[in-house]
Motif scaffolding. Structure first.
Motif, PDB file in Angstrom:
ATOM      1  N   UNK A 168       0.846  -1.201   0.000  1.00  0.00           N
ATOM      2  CA  UNK A 168       0.000   0.000   0.000  1.00  0.00           C
ATOM      3  C   UNK A 168       0.877   1.245   0.000  1.00  0.00           C
ATOM      4  N   UNK A 169       0.490   2.199  -0.823  1.00  0.00           N
ATOM      5  CA  UNK A 169       1.145   3.512  -0.844  1.00  0.00           C
ATOM      6  C   UNK A 169       0.101   4.564  -0.485  1.00  0.00           C
ATOM      7  N   UNK A 170       0.388   5.355   0.531  1.00  0.00           N
ATOM      8  CA  UNK A 170      -0.526   6.425   0.929  1.00  0.00           C
ATOM      9  C   UNK A 170      -0.134   7.716   0.223  1.00  0.00           C
ATOM     10  N   UNK A 171      -1.145   8.448  -0.191  1.00  0.00           N
ATOM     11  CA  UNK A 171      -0.905   9.680  -0.936  1.00  0.00           C
ATOM     12  C   UNK A 171      -1.797  10.787  -0.390  1.00  0.00           C
ATOM     13  N   UNK A 172      -1.220  11.973  -0.222  1.00  0.00           N
ATOM     14  CA  UNK A 172      -2.027  13.121   0.166  1.00  0.00           C
ATOM     15  C   UNK A 172      -1.837  13.588   1.587  1.00  0.00           C
ATOM     16  N   UNK A 173      -0.842  13.046   2.280  1.00  0.00           N
ATOM     17  CA  UNK A 173      -0.603  13.483   3.652  1.00  0.00           C
ATOM     18  C   UNK A 173       0.006  12.391   4.496  1.00  0.00           C
ATOM     19  N   UNK A 174       0.109  12.641   5.802  1.00  0.00           N
ATOM     20  CA  UNK A 174       0.696  11.682   6.731  1.00  0.00           C
ATOM     21  C   UNK A 174      -0.384  10.812   7.364  1.00  0.00           C
ATOM     22  N   UNK A 175      -0.089   9.527   7.481  1.00  0.00           N
ATOM     23  CA  UNK A 175      -1.083   8.566   7.977  1.00  0.00           C
ATOM     24  C   UNK A 175      -1.527   8.881   9.400  1.00  0.00           C
ATOM     25  N   UNK A 176      -0.592   9.097  10.300  1.00  0.00           N
ATOM     26  CA  UNK A 176      -0.979   9.341  11.695  1.00  0.00           C
ATOM     27  C   UNK A 176      -1.807  10.613  11.827  1.00  0.00           C
ATOM     28  N   UNK A 177      -1.439  11.634  11.083  1.00  0.00           N
ATOM     29  CA  UNK A 177      -2.235  12.869  11.126  1.00  0.00           C
ATOM     30  C   UNK A 177      -3.635  12.624  10.600  1.00  0.00           C
ATOM     31  N   UNK A 178      -3.765  11.719   9.617  1.00  0.00           N
ATOM     32  CA  UNK A 178      -5.083  11.390   9.069  1.00  0.00           C
ATOM     33  C   UNK A 178      -5.947  10.698  10.115  1.00  0.00           C
ATOM     34  N   UNK A 179      -5.343   9.811  10.896  1.00  0.00           N
ATOM     35  CA  UNK A 179      -6.097   9.128  11.961  1.00  0.00           C
ATOM     36  C   UNK A 179      -6.593  10.141  12.978  1.00  0.00           C
ATOM     37  N   UNK A 180      -5.708  11.026  13.407  1.00  0.00           N
ATOM     38  CA  UNK A 180      -6.119  12.042  14.386  1.00  0.00           C
ATOM     39  C   UNK A 180      -7.218  12.944  13.818  1.00  0.00           C
ATOM     40  N   UNK A 181      -7.101  13.305  12.550  1.00  0.00           N
ATOM     41  CA  UNK A 181      -8.121  14.159  11.930  1.00  0.00           C
ATOM     42  C   UNK A 181      -9.450  13.419  11.829  1.00  0.00           C
ATOM     43  N   UNK A 182      -9.400  12.129  11.530  1.00  0.00           N
ATOM     44  CA  UNK A 182     -10.626  11.336  11.478  1.00  0.00           C
ATOM     45  C   UNK A 182     -11.320  11.291  12.826  1.00  0.00           C
ATOM     46  N   UNK A 183     -10.538  11.108  13.877  1.00  0.00           N
ATOM     47  CA  UNK A 183     -11.102  11.108  15.233  1.00  0.00           C
ATOM     48  C   UNK A 183     -11.691  12.484  15.543  1.00  0.00           C
ATOM     49  N   UNK A 184     -10.952  13.522  15.196  1.00  0.00           N
ATOM     50  CA  UNK A 184     -11.414  14.902  15.445  1.00  0.00           C
ATOM     51  C   UNK A 184     -12.765  15.141  14.771  1.00  0.00           C
ATOM     52  N   UNK A 185     -12.877  14.763  13.502  1.00  0.00           N
ATOM     53  CA  UNK A 185     -14.125  14.968  12.769  1.00  0.00           C
ATOM     54  C   UNK A 185     -15.254  14.086  13.306  1.00  0.00           C
ATOM     55  N   UNK A 186     -14.935  12.839  13.600  1.00  0.00           N
ATOM     56  CA  UNK A 186     -15.966  11.919  14.076  1.00  0.00           C
ATOM     57  C   UNK A 186     -16.561  12.343  15.400  1.00  0.00           C
ATOM     58  N   UNK A 187     -15.710  12.777  16.308  1.00  0.00           N
ATOM     59  CA  UNK A 187     -16.218  13.173  17.624  1.00  0.00           C
ATOM     60  C   UNK A 187     -16.973  14.499  17.552  1.00  0.00           C
ATOM     61  N   UNK A 188     -16.592  15.353  16.601  1.00  0.00           N
ATOM     62  CA  UNK A 188     -17.330  16.609  16.424  1.00  0.00           C
ATOM     63  C   UNK A 188     -18.675  16.361  15.750  1.00  0.00           C
ATOM     64  N   UNK A 189     -18.648  15.631  14.626  1.00  0.00           N
ATOM     65  CA  UNK A 189     -19.875  15.410  13.858  1.00  0.00           C
ATOM     66  C   UNK A 189     -20.859  14.495  14.587  1.00  0.00           C
ATOM     67  N   UNK A 190     -20.333  13.588  15.411  1.00  0.00           N
ATOM     68  CA  UNK A 190     -21.201  12.677  16.150  1.00  0.00           C
ATOM     69  C   UNK A 190     -21.643  13.214  17.491  1.00  0.00           C
ATOM     70  N   UNK A 191     -21.230  14.432  17.835  1.00  0.00           N
ATOM     71  CA  UNK A 191     -21.545  15.043  19.133  1.00  0.00           C
ATOM     72  C   UNK A 191     -21.152  14.111  20.274  1.00  0.00           C
ATOM     73  N   UNK A 192     -19.954  13.554  20.155  1.00  0.00           N
ATOM     74  CA  UNK A 192     -19.443  12.622  21.148  1.00  0.00           C
ATOM     75  C   UNK A 192     -18.616  13.377  22.183  1.00  0.00           C
ATOM     76  N   UNK A 193     -18.666  12.917  23.414  1.00  0.00           N
ATOM     77  CA  UNK A 193     -17.962  13.617  24.487  1.00  0.00           C
ATOM     78  C   UNK A 193     -16.450  13.607  24.253  1.00  0.00           C
ATOM     79  N   UNK A 194     -15.829  14.757  24.449  1.00  0.00           N
ATOM     80  CA  UNK A 194     -14.383  14.881  24.282  1.00  0.00           C
ATOM     81  C   UNK A 194     -13.725  14.698  25.649  1.00  0.00           C
ATOM     82  N   UNK A 195     -12.966  13.626  25.791  1.00  0.00           N
ATOM     83  CA  UNK A 195     -12.443  13.248  27.105  1.00  0.00           C
ATOM     84  C   UNK A 195     -10.929  13.260  27.205  1.00  0.00           C
TER      85      UNK A 195
END
Length: 284
Positions: free
Chosen positions: A86-113
């Motif tokens: 697999x080759x990832x393109x368009x940014x850094x993988x770890x930053x993508x995971x953190x951004x996914x969590x950031x968006x998911x917890x915001x869009x899902x109105x999930x508690x930030x702990x």
């Protein structure tokens, strides 16, 4: 011919992680639903049955109303199994995971702990960073497991650095000690993840990963499978019961993973999860 190299856009990682954070917090996996339903049929305590009925009702409401199963929406633990082609393109993988969590917890109105520093304790306000565990595997696919971990049960987890002479009886004692000390604090009925072998950190990681295995699947190693079943019986004879209010269903499963270790050691980790043993799994 070998497996073809495949390019995956980082934006796809972000999108899937975000969706999986919401999915894991709103819907219990099918294996956990089935286990809770079966537990209600066999629970011997009337109070225990009532608690299990309430937990099932809570699940139904969470799914219909699109609200979290539990108010503690956890710290996001993400397991990545990345094919070496697999080759990832368009940014850094770890930053993508953190951004996914950031968006998911915001869009899902999930508690930030999550707090930025363990001692100065200022909330990051977006539930990042996630805890990321990465493994390189064969192929050109990416397996993602998102497992939000609440800290009522996480705080009850233990690592035991046993002596080799302690043997299997020492392992049993360690697991039962951790569960008995956890008692009602781990929000039973619980799932008990156990890691045996490796090193201090390896056994803890195995115990965490064990919680993501379906509770309907037993180990393929005969002695481990027997140990899982024996420990489950012993835990359910403890009397802790659903919600810690007494009964015959203290745990829904004991999942054990093992790994080779040093001649001088016998590391054992016990990672307990509450009845909302949350995890979402996708393969890209």
């Amino acid at each position: 011919m070998g497996i073809k190299v495949r390019t995956i856009q980082i934006a796809e990682i972000v999108r899937n992680i975000a969706e999986m954070c919401i999915e894991a917090n709103h819907f219990l996996s099918d294996d956990m639903k089935a286990a809770l339903k079966a537990a209600k049929e066999t629970e011997q305590s009337p109070v225990g049955r009532q608690v299990l009925e309430q937990l099932q009702e809570n699940m139904q409401i969470a799914g219909m109303e699109q609200i979290p199963i539990c108010q503690d929406t956890g710290m996001a633990v993400v397991f990545l199994e990345i094919g070496q082609e697999v080759h990832f393109e368009g940014g850094l993988l770890e930053e993508a995971v953190h951004e996914g969590v950031r968006q998911g917890y915001r869009e899902g109105y999930l508690r930030k702990s999550v707090i930025a520093d363990p001692l100065f304790r200022q909330n990051t306000n977006d539930n990042t960073p996630a805890v990321i565990h990465t493994r390189i595997v064969a192929g050109n696919k990416v397996g993602i497991t998102v497992a939000p971990k609440g800290f009522g049960s996480e705080n009850m987890s233990r690592v035991f650095m046993l002596k080799p002479a302690d043997g299997i009886e020492g392992v049993k004692k360690a697991v039962l000690t951790a569960v008995e000390e956890a008692g009602p604090n781990a929000c039973p009925p619980m799932v008990v993840g156990v890691g045996i072998g490796g090193t201090f950190e390896k056994c803890a990681l195995m115990a965490k990963k064990a919680l993501t295995r379906s509770v309907s699947v037993r180990s393929q190693i005969p002695y481990v499978r027997e140990l899982e079943q024996e420990l489950l019986r012993s835990i359910n004879c403890s009397g802790i019961g659903p919600g810690g209010l007494g009964g015959s269903t203290t745990a829904l499963a004991v999942n054990i993973e093992t790994y080779p270790t040093h001649i001088a050691g016998l590391p054992v980790a016990v990672n307990i999860c509450c009845h909302v043993n949350r995890h979402a799994v996708r393969v890209l």
